[in-house]
Write an enzyme that holds these catalytic residues in place. Sequence first.
Site, PDB file in Angstrom:
ATOM      1  N   HIS A 142      43.444  32.221  23.202  1.00 27.33           N
ATOM      2  CA  HIS A 142      44.162  33.344  23.804  1.00 27.33           C
ATOM      3  C   HIS A 142      44.829  32.863  25.088  1.00 27.33           C
ATOM      4  O   HIS A 142      44.228  32.135  25.884  1.00 27.33           O
ATOM      5  CB  HIS A 142      43.178  34.479  24.105  1.00 27.33           C
ATOM      6  CG  HIS A 142      43.779  35.568  24.924  1.00 27.33           C
ATOM      7  ND1 HIS A 142      45.006  36.100  24.637  1.00 27.33           N
ATOM      8  CD2 HIS A 142      43.338  36.205  26.046  1.00 27.33           C
ATOM      9  CE1 HIS A 142      45.289  37.030  25.542  1.00 27.33           C
ATOM     10  NE2 HIS A 142      44.294  37.101  26.401  1.00 27.33           N
ATOM     11  N   ASN A 147      50.342  36.756  29.673  1.00 24.42           N
ATOM     12  CA  ASN A 147      49.291  37.223  28.772  1.00 24.42           C
ATOM     13  C   ASN A 147      49.834  38.403  27.969  1.00 24.42           C
ATOM     14  O   ASN A 147      50.076  39.472  28.529  1.00 24.42           O
ATOM     15  CB  ASN A 147      48.072  37.636  29.607  1.00 24.42           C
ATOM     16  CG  ASN A 147      46.928  38.173  28.764  1.00 24.42           C
ATOM     17  OD1 ASN A 147      47.093  38.457  27.575  1.00 24.42           O
ATOM     18  ND2 ASN A 147      45.763  38.323  29.379  1.00 24.42           N
ATOM     19  N   CYS A 180      42.622  41.597  23.465  1.00 22.38           N
ATOM     20  CA  CYS A 180      43.168  40.247  23.295  1.00 22.38           C
ATOM     21  C   CYS A 180      42.519  39.503  22.125  1.00 22.38           C
ATOM     22  O   CYS A 180      42.919  38.388  21.798  1.00 22.38           O
ATOM     23  CB  CYS A 180      43.004  39.463  24.577  1.00 22.38           C
ATOM     24  SG  CYS A 180      43.773  40.292  25.978  1.00 22.38           S
TER      25      CYS A 180
HETATM   26  C1  COA Z   1      43.289  36.840  37.883  1.00 20.78           C
HETATM   27  C2  COA Z   1      42.951  35.430  38.255  1.00 20.78           C
HETATM   28  C3  COA Z   1      44.115  34.509  37.974  1.00 20.78           C
HETATM   29  C4  COA Z   1      42.636  35.376  39.751  1.00 20.78           C
HETATM   30  O1  COA Z   1      42.264  34.065  40.107  1.00 20.78           O
HETATM   31  P1  COA Z   1      40.935  33.815  40.942  1.00 20.78           P
HETATM   32  O2  COA Z   1      40.906  32.368  41.220  1.00 20.78           O
HETATM   33  O3  COA Z   1      39.783  34.392  40.190  1.00 20.78           O
HETATM   34  O4  COA Z   1      41.224  34.608  42.267  1.00 20.78           O
HETATM   35  P2  COA Z   1      40.215  35.523  43.090  1.00 20.78           P
HETATM   36  O5  COA Z   1      40.289  36.912  42.562  1.00 20.78           O
HETATM   37  O6  COA Z   1      38.880  34.854  43.142  1.00 20.78           O
HETATM   38  O7  COA Z   1      40.864  35.469  44.501  1.00 20.78           O
HETATM   39  C5  COA Z   1      40.867  34.252  45.278  1.00 20.78           C
HETATM   40  C6  COA Z   1      41.583  34.491  46.575  1.00 20.78           C
HETATM   41  O8  COA Z   1      42.977  34.719  46.303  1.00 20.78           O
HETATM   42  C7  COA Z   1      43.363  36.004  46.827  1.00 20.78           C
HETATM   43  N1  COA Z   1      44.281  36.590  45.875  1.00 20.78           N
HETATM   44  C8  COA Z   1      44.018  37.439  44.859  1.00 20.78           C
HETATM   45  N2  COA Z   1      45.132  37.748  44.200  1.00 20.78           N
HETATM   46  C9  COA Z   1      46.114  37.079  44.811  1.00 20.78           C
HETATM   47  C10 COA Z   1      47.487  36.986  44.573  1.00 20.78           C
HETATM   48  N3  COA Z   1      48.104  37.633  43.590  1.00 20.78           N
HETATM   49  N4  COA Z   1      48.216  36.182  45.369  1.00 20.78           N
HETATM   50  C11 COA Z   1      47.656  35.512  46.394  1.00 20.78           C
HETATM   51  N5  COA Z   1      46.342  35.563  46.653  1.00 20.78           N
HETATM   52  C12 COA Z   1      45.577  36.334  45.873  1.00 20.78           C
HETATM   53  C13 COA Z   1      42.106  36.787  46.963  1.00 20.78           C
HETATM   54  O9  COA Z   1      42.232  37.774  47.946  1.00 20.78           O
HETATM   55  C14 COA Z   1      41.109  35.727  47.323  1.00 20.78           C
HETATM   56  O10 COA Z   1      41.257  35.445  48.698  1.00 20.78           O
HETATM   57  P3  COA Z   1      39.980  35.073  49.588  1.00 20.78           P
HETATM   58  O11 COA Z   1      39.434  33.806  49.002  1.00 20.78           O
HETATM   59  O12 COA Z   1      40.548  34.926  50.934  1.00 20.78           O
HETATM   60  O13 COA Z   1      39.041  36.236  49.435  1.00 20.78           O
HETATM   61  C15 COA Z   1      41.717  34.947  37.465  1.00 20.78           C
HETATM   62  O14 COA Z   1      40.577  35.596  37.914  1.00 20.78           O
HETATM   63  C16 COA Z   1      41.821  35.165  35.989  1.00 20.78           C
HETATM   64  O15 COA Z   1      42.645  34.568  35.328  1.00 20.78           O
HETATM   65  N6  COA Z   1      40.882  35.955  35.412  1.00 20.78           N
HETATM   66  C17 COA Z   1      40.779  36.140  34.024  1.00 20.78           C
HETATM   67  C18 COA Z   1      41.943  36.814  33.459  1.00 20.78           C
HETATM   68  C19 COA Z   1      41.743  36.855  31.968  1.00 20.78           C
HETATM   69  O16 COA Z   1      41.359  35.915  31.358  1.00 20.78           O
HETATM   70  N7  COA Z   1      41.949  37.942  31.372  1.00 20.78           N
HETATM   71  C20 COA Z   1      41.745  37.910  29.975  1.00 20.78           C
HETATM   72  C21 COA Z   1      41.367  39.089  29.475  1.00 20.78           C
HETATM   73  S1  COA Z   1      42.694  39.728  28.622  1.00 20.78           S
END
Ligand code: COA
Length: 343
Positions: free
Chosen positions: A268, A299, A122
């Site tokens: 990004h 993304n 990215c």
């Molecule tokens: C992927 C992303 C949106 C997930 O959001 P998050 O707030 O970190 O979510 P988490 O992984 O901490 O999960 C939080 C909760 O939601 C749940 N969850 C995870 N994915 C889920 C989904 N698709 N739908 C519903 N619930 C979900 C998890 O099980 C967790 O539940 P719990 O609290 O009961 O354990 C976020 O981590 C993100 O944007 N990361 C960076 C991505 C990025 O920048 N990539 C760039 C590199 S190219």
Amino acid sequence: MSKIKARKGAPYARILGVGGYRPVRVVPNEVILEKIDSSDEWIRSRSGIETRHWANDEETVAAMSVEASGKAIADAGIAAEQIGAVVVSTVSHFSQTPAIATEIADRLGTDKAAAFDISAGCAGFGYGLTLAKGMIVEGSAEYVLVIGVERLSDLTDLEDRATAFLFGDGAGAVVVGPAQEPHIGPTVWGSEGDKSETIKQTVPWNEFRLGDVSKLPVDSEGNVKFPAITQEGQAVFRWAVFEMAKVAQQALDAAGITADDLDVFIPHQANVRIIDSMVKTLKLPEHVTVARDVRTTGNTSAASIPLAMERLLATGEAKSGDTALVIGFGAGLVYAATVVTLP
Ligand SMILES: CC(C)(COP(=O)(O)OP(=O)(O)OC[C@H]1O[C@@H](n2cnc3c(N)ncnc32)[C@H](O)[C@@H]1OP(=O)(O)O)[C@@H](O)C(=O)NCCC(=O)NCCS
């Protein structure tokens, strides 16, 4: 004493034109929900994403790149034959060799332009832009085409809750050419290979080829899954929020400007919450236009910054001559930030 004669190009470089291509098919969150246990509300509130584009069979990496590049070349007001180098940043071109850049250079009608691919996830657009600036100032090309292009739908595991909703397809391109003043600031870039495991391909190609089914991931029907991009969402999120705001500030400092001097911020497009957090940490004033193209584009990795740039200019939210901070970050982990004048 050295016998080698050096060459000198233009004093500086600038982005002269931008173009984008978004696949025809718009995919709402409802389609993603067919394969994962989630909700439209969760996806919107956690990532900001409402829709993304997925490419069809005709919208190949090369075809999307040619479309975006044609627009960028027209926007720059030059002819394809004037392009001396084509740099393509992608992680979703599926032939190990040759690079897709040579086909794109040929289809655009360049005059045997140098052409190569780079892999910088990215951050790929910023890496390409930095190479282009160097080539122009060194004199190895007068005009350089930098393309960021991805078909991430090919590398998405639709049963993976952590990534199924994140990725999209598209191409963005810019023409970089000579300038009499600095219009691309110093690049602040780097890599953190100790975190390479946080975003990676599920199975390397050679292990996939060997096909030891006992070691390969399988889908809900027991079929071996095609390799996909996987990530440790929270770890990447924290890194982006805490470390990338510092890199963005370093790019402002290196360009000799402050947040008040900015007109536009194009980070990004990974997650609206990351973008909003960076805006806060950088204390960007109200007048700065912030790209939030991720909402309708998802993304698109290397394509995300030029696509967002093109959209801001097309909608009139940003204008030619505006000063913009761009920062890309992702798989590697790698990052690149710089300040540019918009075309
Ligand atoms: C992927 C992303 C949106 C997930 O959001 P998050 O707030 O970190 O979510 P988490 O992984 O901490 O999960 C939080 C909760 O939601 C749940 N969850 C995870 N994915 C889920 C989904 N698709 N739908 C519903 N619930 C979900 C998890 O099980 C967790 O539940 P719990 O609290 O009961 O354990 C976020 O981590 C993100 O944007 N990361 C960076 C991505 C990025 O920048 N990539 C760039 C590199 S190219």
